[in-house]
Design a protein around this motif. Structure first.
Motif, mmCIF file in Angstrom:
data_model
loop_
_atom_site.group_PDB
_atom_site.id
_atom_site.type_symbol
_atom_site.label_atom_id
_atom_site.label_comp_id
_atom_site.label_asym_id
_atom_site.label_seq_id
_atom_site.Cartn_x
_atom_site.Cartn_y
_atom_site.Cartn_z
ATOM 1 N N LEU A 197 15.020 -6.408 27.763
ATOM 2 C CA LEU A 197 15.353 -7.503 27.087
ATOM 3 C C LEU A 197 15.004 -7.159 25.493
ATOM 4 O O LEU A 197 15.869 -7.666 24.628
ATOM 5 C CB LEU A 197 14.463 -8.810 27.597
ATOM 6 C CG LEU A 197 14.775 -9.206 28.910
ATOM 7 C CD1 LEU A 197 14.311 -10.647 29.226
ATOM 8 C CD2 LEU A 197 16.525 -9.344 29.193
ATOM 9 N N ALA A 198 13.674 -6.666 25.185
ATOM 10 C CA ALA A 198 13.395 -6.388 23.998
ATOM 11 C C ALA A 198 14.320 -5.414 23.216
ATOM 12 O O ALA A 198 14.714 -5.548 22.089
ATOM 13 C CB ALA A 198 11.913 -5.875 23.889
ATOM 14 N N ALA A 199 14.659 -4.324 23.998
ATOM 15 C CA ALA A 199 15.565 -3.369 23.365
ATOM 16 C C ALA A 199 16.931 -3.799 22.968
ATOM 17 O O ALA A 199 17.513 -3.222 22.094
ATOM 18 C CB ALA A 199 15.479 -2.121 24.300
ATOM 19 N N ARG A 200 17.414 -4.627 23.929
ATOM 20 C CA ARG A 200 18.864 -5.070 23.677
ATOM 21 C C ARG A 200 18.824 -6.584 23.172
ATOM 22 O O ARG A 200 20.066 -6.938 23.152
ATOM 23 C CB ARG A 200 19.613 -5.222 25.024
ATOM 24 C CG ARG A 200 19.498 -3.861 25.815
ATOM 25 C CD ARG A 200 20.302 -3.645 27.276
ATOM 26 N NE ARG A 200 20.026 -2.279 27.872
ATOM 27 C CZ ARG A 200 20.413 -2.210 29.077
ATOM 28 N NH1 ARG A 200 21.223 -3.201 29.751
ATOM 29 N NH2 ARG A 200 20.291 -1.023 29.431
ATOM 30 N N GLY A 201 17.698 -7.289 22.874
ATOM 31 C CA GLY A 201 17.892 -8.361 22.352
ATOM 32 C C GLY A 201 17.047 -8.404 21.210
ATOM 33 O O GLY A 201 16.966 -7.316 20.177
ATOM 34 N N LEU A 202 16.421 -9.633 20.757
ATOM 35 C CA LEU A 202 15.802 -9.836 19.334
ATOM 36 C C LEU A 202 14.233 -9.952 19.702
ATOM 37 O O LEU A 202 13.945 -10.976 20.446
ATOM 38 C CB LEU A 202 16.354 -11.196 18.623
ATOM 39 C CG LEU A 202 15.872 -11.315 17.255
ATOM 40 C CD1 LEU A 202 16.194 -10.137 16.473
ATOM 41 C CD2 LEU A 202 16.547 -12.730 16.693
ATOM 42 N N ARG A 203 13.549 -9.023 19.171
ATOM 43 C CA ARG A 203 12.037 -9.274 19.398
ATOM 44 C C ARG A 203 11.425 -9.854 18.074
ATOM 45 O O ARG A 203 11.745 -9.204 17.037
ATOM 46 C CB ARG A 203 11.493 -7.750 19.360
ATOM 47 C CG ARG A 203 10.065 -7.944 19.887
ATOM 48 C CD ARG A 203 9.400 -6.405 20.449
ATOM 49 N NE ARG A 203 9.881 -5.550 19.218
ATOM 50 C CZ ARG A 203 8.970 -5.068 18.568
ATOM 51 N NH1 ARG A 203 7.748 -5.810 18.360
ATOM 52 N NH2 ARG A 203 9.148 -3.953 17.771
#
Length: 501
Positions: free
Chosen positions: A54-60
């Protein structure tokens, strides 16, 4: 128009079409998880492949905050978009026999979304009250269905319960003299004590069924998963026990991540992953007194129970394929902002009350700046006399009061465990961009203008704060502790029912 412009336009049109129908929402809320506990936030031995995805493909988020460093008040603020001081969820946390709970006149994000036809469900840890005849349970607060333990799973004797297979007893004694923790379905007790080894499997099946039925009925949905992981005592079922190099805490975290993975799988199988916003964060910092079983705050100072960064700054991730572009944001954001953001995206009206949250859609969809300029840090026992203990304004944080906590004992930093309340005049001042660990006090005259600005922000906020009646001060009654055999004796020992999950 060049090729890049065509691709960008196509991506924009695709994202707008995906948002033509109301988005679904999945809200993931870890328990006692530190800023440094996830693999994607730098921990070297945590195995969290689904959250990392989720972090790699989303917004962290690097600068995301909750409103309290303990459970109940943090959860109240998350669901209402209002500081816990307004709703009365202070001081400390609610207990099995608490007379109070989240007031029914507070509007939760579930109630906001139900007004737009959303199906709503919660699985996991509620911790906002049970009350007489279930007065404060989630089913009275906007959720269509609920499966979970209604408070913290250490709020009941656990020394004879099994936390790891084949029969490894829970580490520690937890709370004594109260009923064992019940697993509830809606407002009925399904099992007491809850079977920790089967709990996450039950949650995964509940989530899958809820999502599948909502999709089949063409209802937008809101799933709230406030996990028991990684709160003490840690537990994990057969699929995860002994699988993490980090030990029991790591196994527990890995099982939480596994449930997240199963939710993602269901979203993909039902074809709604591209129209679902998944938001992940935690309720407060790590319980450092548990040492290796208590989590890690990474660079942040101290942990649970304190108003230092380690107590209230949390990992956070937003994931929405096609709508949220991958990246990292340093925008200032808070759990208070969940309700107004979900409401905006769903086209729902905001509650007609004083909200403390702001809309995050510019951050999420455009990687833009935040509408939020300040974070206010309340202690676990807030009062009108002392008001906020600290204020973050832009990059700067001023401590007006500091106090350690038993929850944060065991570290070499004496500030974390020092219990005397210290008043600072002038306030301690830190630049959190340059010094996230709060090591170096900016105590020279050149920073006076910053302190004056922070003081003005603080005074403006305090003028808007009206403390609600304390729900926790209403006290406890053992007769209110949930028991699967009503009116049995002797209580709590007689409250024991087993059934398959």
């Amino acid at each position: 128009m060049d090729l890049r412009s065509v691709i960008a336009l196509f991506a924009l049109i695709t994202a707008q079409c995906a948002r033509a129908s109301p988005p679904n929402f999945v809200l993931l809320f870890a328990d006692d998880l530190g800023y440094g506990d996830l693999g994607c936030f730098g921990h070297p031995s945590s195995l969290t492949p689904n959250l990392d995805r989720l972090a790699a493909r989303g917004l962290r988020f690097t600068d995301f905050y909750v409103t309290s460093s303990v459970c109940s008040p943090s959860r109240a603020a998350l669901l209402t978009g209002r500081y816990q001081t307004r709703s009365g969820i202070y001081p400390g946390v609610l207990y099995p026999g608490s007379k109070g709970g989240l007031p029914l006149n507070e509007t939760t994000v579930a109630e906001v979304l139900k007004s737009k036809g959303y199906a709503t469900a919660i699985m996991g840890k509620w911790h906002l009250g049970v009350g007489l005849n279930g007065t404060y349970l989630p089913t009275r607060q906007g959720f269509d269905s609920y499966l979970g333990i209604p408070y913290s799973h250490d709020q009941g004797p656990c020394q004879n319960l099994t936390c790891f297979p084949p029969d490894v007893k829970c580490y520690g004694f937890c709370d004594q003299g109260v009923v064992t923790v019940p697993l509830m379905f809606n407002e009925n007790i399904k099992q007491q004590p809850a079977d920790f080894l089967q709990l996450e499997k039950a949650y995964s099946e509940f989530a899958s069924q809820f999502i599948s039925v909502a999709v089949q009925n063409k209802h937008p949905f809101f799933l709230y998963y406030p996990s028991h992981h990684t709160h003490y005592p840690q537990y994990a079922g057969a699929d995860y026990a002994g699988k993490s190099p980090r030990g029991p805490f790591g196994d527990s975290l890995m099982e939480f991540d596994g449930t997240v993975g199963k939710i993602l799988q269901t979203l993909e199988e039902t074809g709604v992953i591209n129209n679902t916003l998944i938001f992940f964060t935690g309720d407060n910092g790590p319980e450092l007194m548990r040492k290796s079983r208590g989590g890690n705050a990474g660079l942040m100072k101290c942990g649970k129970g304190t108003t230092y960064e380690g107590g209230m700054r949390e990992p956070a991730i937003a994931y929405w394929p096609g709508s949220i572009q991958p990246g990292v944001t340093r925008a200032l954001a808070s759990s208070l902002d969940i309700l107004p953001t979900f409401a905006k995206l769903a086209g729902a009206a905001l509650p007609d009350v004083q909200l403390d949250g702001v809309d995050m859609t510019n951050i999420l969809l455009n990687h833009g700046p935040s509408e939020r300029q300040a974070i206010f840090y309340y202690p676990t026992n807030p009062s009108e006399k002392y008001s906020v203990f600290a204020v973050r304004w832009t990059n700067f944080k001023a401590h007006y009061y500091t106090q350690g906590a038993i929850h944060s004992q065991s570290t070499p930093d004496s500030n974390c465990s020092s219990l005397p309340l210290l008043h600072h005049d002038p306030p301690l001042l830190y630049n959190l961009e340059a010094d996230p660990s709060e090591y170096y006090n900016l105590n020279s005259a050149e920073w006076d203008s910053v302190l004056k600005q922070i003081q003005a922000v603080k005074e403006h906020f305090e003028a808007s704060m009206v403390f609600g009646e304390s729900e926790i001060a209403k006290g406890r009654d053992s007769a209110l502790e949930p028991c699967c055999i009503p009116n049995c004796t002797p209580k709590p020992e007689c409250c024991h029912c087993t059934s398959a999950l």
